[in-house]
Structures are given as structure tokens and as C-alpha cells.
Scaffold this motif. Structure first.
Motif, mmCIF file in Angstrom:
data_model
loop_
_atom_site.group_PDB
_atom_site.id
_atom_site.type_symbol
_atom_site.label_atom_id
_atom_site.label_comp_id
_atom_site.label_asym_id
_atom_site.label_seq_id
_atom_site.Cartn_x
_atom_site.Cartn_y
_atom_site.Cartn_z
ATOM 1 N N PHE A 11 0.828 -1.200 0.000
ATOM 2 C CA PHE A 11 0.000 0.000 0.000
ATOM 3 C C PHE A 11 0.870 1.262 0.000
ATOM 4 O O PHE A 11 0.590 2.235 -0.691
ATOM 5 N N LYS A 12 1.974 1.202 0.742
ATOM 6 C CA LYS A 12 2.882 2.362 0.831
ATOM 7 C C LYS A 12 3.482 2.684 -0.547
ATOM 8 O O LYS A 12 3.558 3.819 -0.967
ATOM 9 N N ARG A 13 3.848 1.585 -1.279
ATOM 10 C CA ARG A 13 4.428 1.760 -2.616
ATOM 11 C C ARG A 13 3.406 2.424 -3.554
ATOM 12 O O ARG A 13 3.739 3.315 -4.342
ATOM 13 N N LEU A 19 0.942 9.634 -5.229
ATOM 14 C CA LEU A 19 1.115 10.972 -4.649
ATOM 15 C C LEU A 19 1.566 12.059 -5.646
ATOM 16 O O LEU A 19 0.930 13.124 -5.733
ATOM 17 N N PRO A 20 2.614 11.817 -6.456
ATOM 18 C CA PRO A 20 3.021 12.858 -7.401
ATOM 19 C C PRO A 20 1.896 13.238 -8.365
ATOM 20 O O PRO A 20 1.681 14.423 -8.664
ATOM 21 N N PHE A 31 -7.693 16.795 -10.288
ATOM 22 C CA PHE A 31 -7.251 15.873 -9.214
ATOM 23 C C PHE A 31 -7.658 14.421 -9.477
ATOM 24 O O PHE A 31 -6.831 13.522 -9.539
ATOM 25 N N TRP A 32 -8.971 14.193 -9.675
ATOM 26 C CA TRP A 32 -9.447 12.801 -9.797
ATOM 27 C C TRP A 32 -8.986 12.173 -11.109
ATOM 28 O O TRP A 32 -8.674 10.975 -11.151
ATOM 29 N N LEU A 33 -8.912 13.027 -12.155
ATOM 30 C CA LEU A 33 -8.443 12.491 -13.452
ATOM 31 C C LEU A 33 -7.003 11.998 -13.322
ATOM 32 O O LEU A 33 -6.635 10.911 -13.794
ATOM 33 N N SER A 34 -6.201 12.800 -12.629
ATOM 34 C CA SER A 34 -4.786 12.464 -12.447
ATOM 35 C C SER A 34 -4.622 11.166 -11.627
ATOM 36 O O SER A 34 -3.822 10.288 -11.943
ATOM 37 N N ILE A 35 -5.453 11.077 -10.572
ATOM 38 C CA ILE A 35 -5.374 9.866 -9.726
ATOM 39 C C ILE A 35 -5.780 8.642 -10.540
ATOM 40 O O ILE A 35 -5.113 7.591 -10.508
ATOM 41 N N SER A 36 -6.859 8.787 -11.324
ATOM 42 C CA SER A 36 -7.330 7.653 -12.144
ATOM 43 C C SER A 36 -6.231 7.235 -13.118
ATOM 44 O O SER A 36 -5.977 6.041 -13.329
#
Ligand code: ADP
Length: 434
Positions: A11-13, A19-20, A31-36
Motif C-alpha cells: 500500500f505504501k508503494r 502521490l506525485p 485531481f481525480w483524473l490524475s489519480i485515475s
């Protein structure tokens, strides 16, 4: 080196990877697009190495894992190490199996591995010979179809293998086989077959021998016992019979003594180590000595002796045994030749061989008896108390003595005309005089 991938580490990895993207997304307002996007990339990346793993395990011919970074490298390494360990184990097992097969082939017994239901799984070469198996064509056939003796079927089906099972070779030869069945693994049996023909023959010989000796001793002992009982009371044995009783008893004692001496000689010959023929025997001198000792026997029966002895013909051998062979043949010739007959003795060279022969003008021996003459206690005249007083051991002593010199006794005989007994010693045993 072991690597532990705890859920926390994984999970940490993932968090470090996301995060970046989250930061860039926050700045750019996506934000959400980037996370996806970051999660989709992580998924793709993992699917790519999952695919490679699949290809490596099922398609690749090499054991070496494909190159992979990070966590996947550790997974590939882990699988590779497990595969290597399994491969080494398999090789060790194959070597072990090979050794077992080699040991089973080297065994002097026939061996078969059977399933519990009797199907043959494996056999060594000897089993294929003993039971006439065609291998591998006969693999899997029922052992009871191979060994068709109904007694064996019963024995096998009963499943109690404490006692061995003896049967005649299914190949139809004279072999006697002793079978032992034992549990080999949970659902396999090991069948061992041993050739016991020689052992059984020896057992029979031992029994026959004891029976023969007892039988031989019975007659003289009965005679002597009878006289001794009569001597107990003077009324039963009149004084005029005493001479005959003493004479008969002394004859029987002599016979027993002779038999015991001959048996001792035979046993000594059997137990003697094979000579390496380093002693030179002056057979001429031996024969002269025998003839001197037997002179009274010749004169008693008025038998004419015609002796041709080559005094210079010496051989390498065992003097006691050669003496025993020649003297027994000569004694027989005198014993079985009627008075006024003739005996011709020869010790001479015949081609490269040294030949000893004794010919007599006795009654001869019927053809069917000749092959059995050298058997212990075998006599043509079955009467054990016959006038000749023979024990039936003389010619078996001759046979033994000659076997020691790597030769055998030969006989020719005609009823009513006489017999000739002879043997030849090989050229290697001849020794030139000094
Ligand atoms: P035995 O003590 O009875 O003579 P042998 O083993 O020497 O025993 O001989 C076996 C049998 O062979 C004799 O019982 C006899 O019947 C026969 N035999 C041996 N030599 C002669 C011979 N020269 N002529 C006739 N029969 C012989």
C-alpha cells in the motif's frame, strides 16, 4: 534472501506512486483524473509483468526468469528458486531410481514390482528370462496370468506372504524357483524369485546320503547283533559254529571299516582346496607300489597281469588322489575278474596325453549301468552282502580324484567279455623327467 511483501508495504508503494500524480492534479485542477490515470498506469504495469510471468511459465523453454524491476523481480526470483529446487529434487530422485534399478539388475535373483492387484509394473532382466516376459510389451499384465500354477493364484489372492512359495519354472526347464512376496510401498508389492535347483539337489543328496549310509550299516550290524545274541547263551550257539561266527563278524567289521575309511577319504578330497599342480608325481613308481601291495590278490585268483608302464611319464598333480584313482580301478578289475583271467594295465602317452587304463576279462557291465557307476553306493549287483564285499564307493572316489585333475573316467564294457576303465591327463599336466 527472503522478501516480505506485507499489505502495508504494498500500500505504501502504491501511495508513493499515486502521490506525485495527486499533487500535479491538485495544481492543474484535475485531481481525480490524475489519480485515475496513475492507477490505470499501475494496473497496466502490473498486467504487463503478469503477462510476462504467464509467458515464461507456459511458453518459454528457458528456466531463467525474464528481466523485471522492483517487486516483480522478487516474485520471478522466488518462482525461479522454487523451480530450481524442484528440478534438483527430481534429478536426485532419478539418480536414486537409476541406482535402485542397477542394484536390482545386479541381484542374483529375479525381481518384479507389482501393483496390489497383481499388475506387473517393472521387472529386472533375470525375471524376464525366468518367466519368459517380453519387455516392455508385457508391462501391466497380471502376474497370475504369467505364473499359471493354480496354487500360486491361491497363494497370491490369499495375500499372506509369510512363507515362500516354491514352483517349477514356468519356462518348462528343470529349474525350481522359490518366490517371496513382500510389501514394497502402500500399493505396491515386490516379488523376488530365486533359483533353488542346486540347493534342493544338495538337500536331496544329503538325505539320500544319510539314508544310504544307514542302510549300508544296517546289514553288518544286524549280522553282528544276531551272533552276539547267540553268544549270550551257549545253547543257542554250538561250539562248532563259533568259528563261523567269528569269521562272519570279522568280515562285516572289515566292510564297515572299509566303508568308513572310504567315506573319510571322500570327505577329505571334497574339503581339500584345489591344488595348483606344483607337485610332480612319479606315476610309474606309484603304480609299482600298488602292484606290489596287490600281488597276493593276483596270485590268490591266479590272474595274469600284463603291465606296460612308462617309468619316465611323470605328471603334475596330487599323489594321494592319483594313487586312490589307480588303486581303486585295479582293485575292481581283480574283484570282478574270475580266476585265471587276465588284466592289462597301461600307463603311457597317447598323442599329447598321458593315459592310464585297466582292461580285464571279467563279466563286464550292462550298458544301462555304466552312466551311474560313479554315483555313491551304486552297485550293479544290488546284494549289499555279496561275495565281493563292495561298498559302491570306489568309483566315486575315482571320479573325485580325476575331477581334481580336470579329467573324467571313461568306461567301455561288454557282457561276458570284460571291461576297460581309463582316463587321460591333459598335456599341460605332463612333466618331463629331470
Ligand atoms: P564296489 O565297492 O561295489 O566295487 P565301485 O564304486 O568300485 O564299488 O564300483 C561300482 C560298481 O561297478 C560295482 O559294484 C560293480 O558292479 C561295477 N564294477 C566296477 N568295476 C568293475 C569291473 N572291472 N568289472 C565289472 N564291474 C565293475
Amino acid at each position: 534472501m527472503e522478501r516480505h511483501y506485507t499489505l502495508y508495504r504494498i500500500f505504501k508503494r502504491l501511495l508513493l506512486w499515486v502521490l506525485p500524480f495527486a499533487f500535479v492534479g491538485w495544481i492543474t485542477g484535475h485531481f481525480w483524473l490524475s489519480i485515475s490515470l496513475s492507477l490505470a498506469c499501475a494496473l497496466l504495469w502490473n498486467y504487463l509483468f503478469l503477462h510476462r510471468l504467464n509467458m515464461w511459465l507456459w511458453q518459454s523453454r528457458t528456466m531463467l526468469p525474464p528481466h523485471a524491476p522492483g517487486m516483480w523481480s522478487d516474485i520471478y526470483d522466488g518462482i525461479y528458486r522454487t523451480l530450481r529446487r524442484a528440478q534438483i529434487k527430481r534429478r536426485q530422485l532419478a539418480v536414486l531410481l537409476q541406482r535402485f534399478r542397477q542394484a536390482a539388475e545386479a541381484m542374483p535373483d529375479a525381481s518384479m514390482v507389482l501393483q496390489r492387484n497383481g499388475n506387473i509394473e517393472w521387472t529386472n532382466k533375470l525375471a524376464q528370462i525366468y518367466f519368459g516376459l517380453r519387455w516392455p510389451a508385457d508391462k501391466g499384465i497380471q502376474v497370475t496370468n504369467l505364473i499359471r500354477d493354480p496354487r500360486f493364484k491361491k497363494y497370491f489372492e490369499k495375500g499372506e506372504f509369510d512363507e515362500p512359495f516354491t514352483l517349477n519354472s514356468p519356462q518348462g526347464d528343470d529349474r525350481e524357483l522359490e518366490l517371496r512376496v513382500m510389501t514394497y510401498s502402500e500399493d505396491e508389492l515386490l516379488l523376488i524369485a530365486r533359483d533353488v535347483t542346486q540347493l534342493r539337489k544338495l538337500e536331496r543328496m544329503r538325505k539320500d546320503f544319510v539314508a544310504n549310509v544307514s542302510h549300508e550299516l544296517k546289514t553288518p550290524l544286524t549280522v553282528m547283533n544276531g551272533y552276539l545274541e547267540m553268544m549270550d547263551s551257549p545253547t543257542k550257539l554250538p561250539p562248532e559254529m563259533l568259528d563261523k561266527a567269528v569269521h562272519d563278524m570279522s568280515l562285516q567289521t572289515q566292510r564297515m571299516q572299509k566303508m568308513v575309511n572310504q567315506l573319510l577319504l571322500l570327505s577329505r578330497m571334497e574339503s581339500q582346496m584345489q591344488d595348483n599342480f606344483t607337485k610332480r608325481v612319479e606315476v610309474g613308481a606309484v603304480l609299482r607300489q600298488i602292484l606290489n601291495e596287490m600281488r597276493p590278490l593276483f596270485t590268490d585268483k591266479d590272474i595274469y597281469l600284463d603291465a606296460h608302464i612308462d617309468e619316465n611319464l611323470h605328471v603334475w598333480g596330487n599323489e594321494e588322489k592319483l594313487h586312490a584313482a589307480c588303486s581303486n580301478l585295479l582293485t575292481n578289475a581283480i574283484k570282478y575278474t574270475p580266476p585265471n583271467g587276465q588284466i592289462t594295465l597301461r600307463w603311457h602317452k597317447v598323442g599329447p596325453f598321458a593315459e592310464f587304463s585297466v582292461a580285464d576279462t571279467g563279466n563286464g557291465i550292462a550298458h544301462e549301468h555304466i552312466p551311474r557307476l560313479t554315483e555313491r553306493f551304486y552297485r550293479v549287483d544290488k546284494d549289499r552282502n555279496s561275495a565281493t564285499g563292495g561298498t559302491g564307493l570306489g568309483l566315486s572316489i575315482v571320479k573325485h580324484a580325476l575331477e581334481h585333475h580336470r579329467t573324467y573316467l571313461q568306461v567301455e564294457s561288454r557282457i561276458g567279455q570284460g571291461s576297460r576303465f581309463w582316463f587321460r591327463l591333459a598335456p599341460e599336466l605332463l612333466s618331463q623327467p629331470d
